[in-house]
Motif scaffolding. Structure first.
Motif, PDB file in Angstrom:
ATOM      1  N   GLY A  26      -5.805   0.201  -4.480  1.00  0.00           N
ATOM      2  CA  GLY A  26      -4.277   0.963  -4.591  1.00  0.00           C
ATOM      3  C   GLY A  26      -4.250   1.589  -6.173  1.00  0.00           C
ATOM      4  N   PHE A  27      -3.168   2.461  -6.077  1.00  0.00           N
ATOM      5  CA  PHE A  27      -3.006   3.306  -7.284  1.00  0.00           C
ATOM      6  C   PHE A  27      -2.515   2.044  -8.435  1.00  0.00           C
ATOM      7  N   ASP A  28      -1.798   1.069  -8.256  1.00  0.00           N
ATOM      8  CA  ASP A  28      -1.407  -0.019  -9.379  1.00  0.00           C
ATOM      9  C   ASP A  28      -2.822  -0.328  -9.917  1.00  0.00           C
ATOM     10  N   ILE A  29      -3.508  -0.764  -9.070  1.00  0.00           N
ATOM     11  CA  ILE A  29      -5.027  -1.549  -9.385  1.00  0.00           C
ATOM     12  C   ILE A  29      -6.004  -0.545 -10.350  1.00  0.00           C
ATOM     13  N   ASP A  30      -5.871   0.836  -9.660  1.00  0.00           N
ATOM     14  CA  ASP A  30      -6.597   1.927 -10.588  1.00  0.00           C
ATOM     15  C   ASP A  30      -6.137   1.978 -11.930  1.00  0.00           C
ATOM     16  N   ILE A  31      -4.814   2.141 -11.647  1.00  0.00           N
ATOM     17  CA  ILE A  31      -4.039   2.446 -13.088  1.00  0.00           C
ATOM     18  C   ILE A  31      -4.329   1.141 -14.110  1.00  0.00           C
ATOM     19  N   ALA A  32      -4.267   0.023 -13.610  1.00  0.00           N
ATOM     20  CA  ALA A  32      -4.537  -1.103 -14.456  1.00  0.00           C
ATOM     21  C   ALA A  32      -5.816  -1.326 -14.827  1.00  0.00           C
ATOM     22  N   LYS A  33      -6.630  -0.983 -14.212  1.00  0.00           N
ATOM     23  CA  LYS A  33      -8.182  -0.880 -14.506  1.00  0.00           C
ATOM     24  C   LYS A  33      -8.429   0.147 -15.603  1.00  0.00           C
ATOM     25  N   ALA A  34      -7.735   1.271 -15.343  1.00  0.00           N
ATOM     26  CA  ALA A  34      -7.917   2.108 -16.576  1.00  0.00           C
ATOM     27  C   ALA A  34      -7.238   1.782 -17.851  1.00  0.00           C
ATOM     28  N   LEU A  35      -6.280   1.192 -17.791  1.00  0.00           N
ATOM     29  CA  LEU A  35      -5.467   0.577 -18.973  1.00  0.00           C
ATOM     30  C   LEU A  35      -6.345  -0.171 -19.703  1.00  0.00           C
ATOM     31  N   PRO A  86       0.710  -1.021  -0.111  1.00  0.00           N
ATOM     32  CA  PRO A  86       0.085   0.090   0.075  1.00  0.00           C
ATOM     33  C   PRO A  86       0.939   1.204   0.004  1.00  0.00           C
ATOM     34  N   PRO A  87       0.594   2.678  -0.384  1.00  0.00           N
ATOM     35  CA  PRO A  87      -0.929   2.530  -1.312  1.00  0.00           C
ATOM     36  C   PRO A  87      -0.989   2.262  -2.656  1.00  0.00           C
ATOM     37  N   PHE A  88       0.112   1.333  -3.171  1.00  0.00           N
ATOM     38  CA  PHE A  88       0.086   1.112  -4.716  1.00  0.00           C
ATOM     39  C   PHE A  88      -0.560  -0.254  -4.916  1.00  0.00           C
ATOM     40  N   ASN A  89      -0.539  -1.272  -4.134  1.00  0.00           N
ATOM     41  CA  ASN A  89      -1.430  -2.503  -4.255  1.00  0.00           C
ATOM     42  C   ASN A  89      -1.674  -3.034  -3.096  1.00  0.00           C
ATOM     43  N   ASN A  90      -2.969  -3.398  -2.555  1.00  0.00           N
ATOM     44  CA  ASN A  90      -2.882  -4.004  -1.345  1.00  0.00           C
ATOM     45  C   ASN A  90      -4.159  -4.818  -1.498  1.00  0.00           C
ATOM     46  N   LEU A  91      -4.213  -6.200  -0.787  1.00  0.00           N
ATOM     47  CA  LEU A  91      -5.251  -7.140  -0.854  1.00  0.00           C
ATOM     48  C   LEU A  91      -6.219  -6.829   0.595  1.00  0.00           C
ATOM     49  N   GLU A  92      -7.386  -6.336   0.406  1.00  0.00           N
ATOM     50  CA  GLU A  92      -8.188  -6.025   1.727  1.00  0.00           C
ATOM     51  C   GLU A  92      -8.831  -7.190   2.098  1.00  0.00           C
ATOM     52  N   ALA A  93      -9.106  -7.294   3.426  1.00  0.00           N
ATOM     53  CA  ALA A  93      -9.919  -8.311   4.250  1.00  0.00           C
ATOM     54  C   ALA A  93     -10.915  -9.077   3.304  1.00  0.00           C
ATOM     55  N   ASP A  94     -11.624  -8.106   2.680  1.00  0.00           N
ATOM     56  CA  ASP A  94     -12.802  -8.963   1.996  1.00  0.00           C
ATOM     57  C   ASP A  94     -12.426  -9.556   0.613  1.00  0.00           C
ATOM     58  N   GLY A  95     -11.041  -9.650   0.206  1.00  0.00           N
ATOM     59  CA  GLY A  95     -10.411 -10.201  -0.820  1.00  0.00           C
ATOM     60  C   GLY A  95     -10.464  -9.210  -1.958  1.00  0.00           C
ATOM     61  N   SER A  96     -10.704  -7.964  -2.074  1.00  0.00           N
ATOM     62  CA  SER A  96     -10.499  -6.969  -3.001  1.00  0.00           C
ATOM     63  C   SER A  96      -9.122  -6.549  -2.985  1.00  0.00           C
ATOM     64  N   LEU A  97      -8.840  -5.886  -4.191  1.00  0.00           N
ATOM     65  CA  LEU A  97      -7.612  -5.339  -4.408  1.00  0.00           C
ATOM     66  C   LEU A  97      -7.869  -4.074  -4.775  1.00  0.00           C
ATOM     67  N   ILE A 129       2.699  -7.826 -15.300  1.00  0.00           N
ATOM     68  CA  ILE A 129       2.892  -7.294 -13.907  1.00  0.00           C
ATOM     69  C   ILE A 129       2.713  -6.046 -13.769  1.00  0.00           C
ATOM     70  N   ILE A 130       1.531  -5.517 -12.948  1.00  0.00           N
ATOM     71  CA  ILE A 130       1.404  -4.256 -12.729  1.00  0.00           C
ATOM     72  C   ILE A 130       1.486  -4.071 -11.181  1.00  0.00           C
ATOM     73  N   ALA A 131       2.663  -3.935 -10.509  1.00  0.00           N
ATOM     74  CA  ALA A 131       3.052  -4.062  -9.085  1.00  0.00           C
ATOM     75  C   ALA A 131       4.119  -3.019  -8.588  1.00  0.00           C
ATOM     76  N   SER A 132       4.054  -2.012  -9.123  1.00  0.00           N
ATOM     77  CA  SER A 132       5.151  -0.980  -8.936  1.00  0.00           C
ATOM     78  C   SER A 132       6.516  -1.528  -9.278  1.00  0.00           C
ATOM     79  N   MET A 133       6.839  -2.171 -10.188  1.00  0.00           N
ATOM     80  CA  MET A 133       8.057  -2.836 -10.641  1.00  0.00           C
ATOM     81  C   MET A 133       8.916  -1.924 -11.196  1.00  0.00           C
ATOM     82  N   SER A 134      10.077  -1.456 -10.566  1.00  0.00           N
ATOM     83  CA  SER A 134      11.036  -0.641 -11.178  1.00  0.00           C
ATOM     84  C   SER A 134      11.598  -1.353 -12.609  1.00  0.00           C
TER      85      SER A 134
END
Length: 260
Positions: free
Chosen positions: A52-61, A39-50, A91-96
């Motif tokens: 974060g910034f990476d996740i929103d960017i991936a969805k937009a792409l 977090p805040p780039f990618n994080n698995l919530e207690a309810d199983g949802s993903l 892989i969309i996970a803040s990988m340099s």
């Protein structure tokens, strides 16, 4: 020959269904690998949802590419082998983007670039981020990252401890087993804003070393998949131009994370 209006309408409806089904079949399907523990780039919530910034960017792409995308979580130290094995397509996970990783995978252009930083307990006597400042100290970092590479290359007069996840180094600095930790400044700031991070403060940011940190975070894909890479690059450019990137950026940050 006369054709009834009912028959015409039925034929049109059948054609629409057929075309819709064909379009759905033609939609590109992608599996996106991410860590879910950064977090805040990618994080698995207690309810199983993903989230974060990476996740929103991936969805937009994916929306820009008109692709049907599914997320797959993967431990960081096995994420490149999992991509190579076909567990997911990107892989969309803040990988340099680094030379070492480019020997194994291809990268898109960057989609963000934020600097590393060093955090330490609020009562620390560490005054800066140089090799001399950290001499004799125990420095923590998540393993297999540019931050661990930098710590091992720079803090040669320190003990560098590596952890499978960022959560584990946070536990150790809270318990006094490490004197400082290195990570992305945004990740550290996000942690410091929580109760668990109340122990600590940012000592300073670290000037990125291009040979170690690379030009920013990109999307990793398997070697040779040039068409997919260029589709991602075009989508990155498009969301930067149409305002979607800024909308997502402003949800998380008060500055442009894309960098210069």
């Amino acid at each position: 020959m006369r054709i009834s209006k009912r028959i015409v309408l039925a034929a049109a409806a059948a054609l629409a269904v057929t075309m819709g089904g064909a379009q759905a079949q033609d939609m590109m399907k992608l599996k996106i690998g991410t860590e879910g523990a950064y977090p805040p780039f990618n994080n698995l919530e207690a309810d199983g949802s993903l989230v974060g910034f990476d996740i929103d960017i991936a969805k937009a792409l994916c929306e820009e590419m008109k692709a049907d995308c599914e997320f797959v979580t993967q431990d960081w130290d096995g994420i490149i082998p999992a991509l190579q094995a076909g567990k997911f397509d990107a892989i969309i996970a803040s990988m340099s983007i680094t030379e070492e990783r480019m020997e194994k995978v291809d990268f898109t252009n960057k989609y963000y670039n934020t600097p590393p930083a060093l955090a330490a307990p609020k009562d620390t006597d560490i005054a800066g981020v140089t090799k001399e400042d950290l001499a004799g100290k125990v420095v923590g970092a998540q393993g297999s990252t540019t931050h661990s590479n930098y710590a091992e290359a720079t803090y040669t007069d320190s003990e560098v401890k590596l952890y499978p996840t960022a959560d584990e180094y946070k536990l150790d600095i809270n318990s006094g087993r490490v004197d400082a930790v290195v990570d992305d400044v945004i990740v550290l700031q996000d942690w410091l804003a929580t109760d668990d991070g109340a122990c600590c403060k940012i000592v300073g940011t670290i000037t990125p070393v291009v040979e170690i940190h690379g030009p920013g975070a990109g999307i990793a894909i398997r070697k040779g998949e040039d068409e997919l890479r260029e589709k991602f690059n075009a989508a990155i450019d498009a969301i930067r131009a149409n305002g979607k990137y800024k909308e997502i950026n402003d949800k998380y940050f008060d500055f442009d994370a894309y960098g210069s």
